[in-house]
Design a protein around this motif. Structure first.
Motif, mmCIF file in Angstrom:
data_model
loop_
_atom_site.group_PDB
_atom_site.id
_atom_site.type_symbol
_atom_site.label_atom_id
_atom_site.label_comp_id
_atom_site.label_asym_id
_atom_site.label_seq_id
_atom_site.Cartn_x
_atom_site.Cartn_y
_atom_site.Cartn_z
ATOM 1 N N PHE A 1 3.791 -3.419 6.076
ATOM 2 C CA PHE A 1 4.503 -3.021 4.860
ATOM 3 C C PHE A 1 3.837 -1.764 4.301
ATOM 4 C CE2 PHE A 1 3.730 -7.642 5.053
ATOM 5 C CZ PHE A 1 4.982 -8.046 5.500
ATOM 6 N N ALA A 2 4.632 -0.765 3.957
ATOM 7 C CA ALA A 2 4.033 0.476 3.456
ATOM 8 C C ALA A 2 5.021 1.289 2.647
ATOM 9 C CB ALA A 2 3.498 1.318 4.618
ATOM 10 N N HIS A 3 4.458 2.125 1.781
ATOM 11 C CA HIS A 3 5.214 3.112 1.019
ATOM 12 C C HIS A 3 4.628 4.473 1.380
ATOM 13 C CE1 HIS A 3 6.400 4.811 -3.200
ATOM 14 N NE2 HIS A 3 7.124 5.322 -2.224
ATOM 15 N N VAL A 4 5.410 5.312 2.019
ATOM 16 C CA VAL A 4 4.922 6.604 2.486
ATOM 17 C C VAL A 4 5.777 7.714 1.883
ATOM 18 C CG1 VAL A 4 4.368 8.038 4.476
ATOM 19 C CG2 VAL A 4 4.215 5.546 4.671
ATOM 20 N N VAL A 5 5.169 8.510 1.013
ATOM 21 C CA VAL A 5 5.877 9.606 0.352
ATOM 22 C C VAL A 5 5.603 10.906 1.095
ATOM 23 C CG1 VAL A 5 6.148 10.899 -1.793
ATOM 24 C CG2 VAL A 5 5.664 8.443 -1.877
ATOM 25 N N ARG A 6 6.668 11.588 1.473
ATOM 26 C CA ARG A 6 6.517 12.838 2.225
ATOM 27 C C ARG A 6 6.113 13.997 1.319
ATOM 28 N NH1 ARG A 6 9.388 17.390 3.159
ATOM 29 N NH2 ARG A 6 11.087 16.644 1.821
ATOM 30 N N ASP A 7 5.139 14.747 1.775
ATOM 31 C CA ASP A 7 4.768 16.022 1.172
ATOM 32 C C ASP A 7 4.704 17.029 2.310
ATOM 33 O OD1 ASP A 7 3.849 18.150 -0.258
ATOM 34 O OD2 ASP A 7 1.819 17.376 -0.545
ATOM 35 N N LYS A 8 5.729 17.878 2.393
ATOM 36 C CA LYS A 8 5.873 18.801 3.518
ATOM 37 C C LYS A 8 5.971 18.002 4.821
ATOM 38 C CE LYS A 8 3.572 22.548 1.051
ATOM 39 N NZ LYS A 8 2.460 23.516 1.013
ATOM 40 N N PRO B 1 0.821 -1.215 0.000
ATOM 41 C CA PRO B 1 0.000 0.000 0.000
ATOM 42 C C PRO B 1 0.857 1.268 0.000
ATOM 43 C CG PRO B 1 -0.024 -1.022 2.172
ATOM 44 C CD PRO B 1 0.674 -1.982 1.260
ATOM 45 N N ALA B 2 0.426 2.254 -0.787
ATOM 46 C CA ALA B 2 1.123 3.541 -0.855
ATOM 47 C C ALA B 2 0.273 4.611 -0.171
ATOM 48 C CB ALA B 2 1.379 3.928 -2.302
ATOM 49 N N PHE B 3 0.917 5.407 0.645
ATOM 50 C CA PHE B 3 0.206 6.454 1.399
ATOM 51 C C PHE B 3 0.889 7.796 1.177
ATOM 52 C CE2 PHE B 3 -0.190 2.448 3.717
ATOM 53 C CZ PHE B 3 -1.563 2.347 3.911
ATOM 54 N N LYS B 4 0.097 8.843 1.096
ATOM 55 C CA LYS B 4 0.623 10.198 0.983
ATOM 56 C C LYS B 4 0.762 10.863 2.346
ATOM 57 C CE LYS B 4 -1.116 11.079 -3.681
ATOM 58 N NZ LYS B 4 -1.960 11.963 -4.542
ATOM 59 N N SER B 5 0.166 10.235 3.360
ATOM 60 C CA SER B 5 0.224 10.781 4.710
ATOM 61 C C SER B 5 0.370 9.652 5.717
ATOM 62 C CB SER B 5 -1.038 11.580 5.025
ATOM 63 O OG SER B 5 -1.060 11.974 6.388
ATOM 64 N N ALA B 6 1.260 9.821 6.695
ATOM 65 C CA ALA B 6 1.434 8.813 7.727
ATOM 66 C C ALA B 6 0.171 8.618 8.539
ATOM 67 C CB ALA B 6 2.592 9.203 8.646
ATOM 68 N N ALA B 7 -0.652 9.648 8.612
ATOM 69 C CA ALA B 7 -1.907 9.550 9.373
ATOM 70 C C ALA B 7 -2.853 8.513 8.771
ATOM 71 C CB ALA B 7 -2.594 10.906 9.418
ATOM 72 N N ASP B 8 -2.665 8.207 7.490
ATOM 73 C CA ASP B 8 -3.524 7.226 6.824
ATOM 74 C C ASP B 8 -3.005 5.798 6.960
ATOM 75 O OD1 ASP B 8 -5.165 9.288 5.929
ATOM 76 O OD2 ASP B 8 -4.006 9.551 4.079
ATOM 77 N N VAL B 9 -1.824 5.632 7.504
ATOM 78 C CA VAL B 9 -1.231 4.297 7.643
ATOM 79 C C VAL B 9 -1.851 3.592 8.848
ATOM 80 C CG1 VAL B 9 0.908 3.003 7.985
ATOM 81 C CG2 VAL B 9 0.938 5.136 6.663
ATOM 82 N N PRO B 10 -2.482 2.429 8.632
ATOM 83 C CA PRO B 10 -3.062 1.689 9.763
ATOM 84 C C PRO B 10 -1.999 1.403 10.819
ATOM 85 C CG PRO B 10 -3.844 0.785 7.696
ATOM 86 C CD PRO B 10 -2.747 1.759 7.343
#
Length: 242
Positions: free
Chosen positions: A34-41, A20-29
């Motif tokens: 396993f996760a892909h988290v891309v930082r935006d600010k 799973p890919a997330f744009k925000s860590a807050a959305d990560v269960p």
């Protein structure tokens, strides 16, 4: 050759195409492994609370993001992806279970010594590292690394002084794609007792590749085949020999 590449490179996106890919860590269960988290600010804030994470692809990590990653004590796989603006690798020194580390384009990192303190590290891949010129920092990992990549980008070669610090390493795979060796000496590879695969561009004279082939007849390398050279020429000799 392809199967060996995939086995040793161990990329998250090929092993787990549904990661799973997330744009925000807050959305990560909170219990995801396993996760892909891309930082935006500041969208990475809170990733350090996801203590169940075992494998993480971190996009655009800055220093604050890296500090949070240092809290993930169960992490076994870490991919620090482009563009990486973090300036200090010290936080990863806390990741005692980390087995695979990939660092892409660490343009502000000058000290890589924190990597050598990782007690479980088996696979290390560094590409397009602006300030990396020597492999001396790897010496403490002599008996534990099984795969190593020190590589350039598509357009920029990664310049390394020499492979001498890798003499006797337990490596099974070495990747030197678009890497320029200043001494053009492949002989340290012949001292590696377990080496199985060498993925590299032409960073040494043809005679060096043939000498390595004679010393390691079971080693897989495309440049051991005389037909592969075609119209390719030896690289220019080191300045000390010009």
């Amino acid at each position: 050759m392809t199967d060996l590449n995939e086995f040793y490179r161990h990329w998250l996106h090929t092993r787990r195409p549904d990661v799973p890919a997330f744009k925000s860590a807050a959305d990560v269960p909170i219990d995801v492994q396993f996760a892909h988290v891309v930082r935006d600010k500041a969208s990475h804030r809170g990733v350090g609370l996801r203590s169940g994470l075992r494998e993480l692809a971190a996009g655009a990590p800055n220093q604050d993001y890296l500090e949070e990653i240092g809290s993930l004590e169960n992490l076994e796989y870490l991919d620090l992806g482009w563009p990486m603006t973090a300036t200090d690798l010290a936080p990863i020194g806390k990741l005692t279970k980390l087995r695979t580390l990939r660092i892409d384009s660490p343009r502000a990192i000058a000290d890589f010594s924190a990597i050598a303190a990782l007690p479980s590290l088996e696979r290390l891949f560094i590409s397009n590292a602006k300030h990396l010129r020597t492999l001396d920092f790897l010496r403490p990992l002599k008996s534990q690394l099984i795969a190593l990549g020190v590589e350039g980008s598509m357009y920029t070669a990664q310049t390394i002084a020499t492979l001498a610090p890798l003499e006797g390493f337990a490596l099974e795979a070495l990747f030197l794609t678009n890497t320029k060796l200043e001494d053009q000496d492949l002989s340290p590879i012949a001292t590696m007792p377990n080496i199985r695969i060498l993925g590299t561009g032409i960073n040494a004279p043809r005679a060096q590749f043939y000498a390595l082939r004679d010393a390691k007849p079971d080693l897989v390398c495309q440049w051991f085949d005389e037909k592969a050279w075609g119209s390719f020429k030896d690289p220019k000799p080191p300045r000390s020999m010009q």
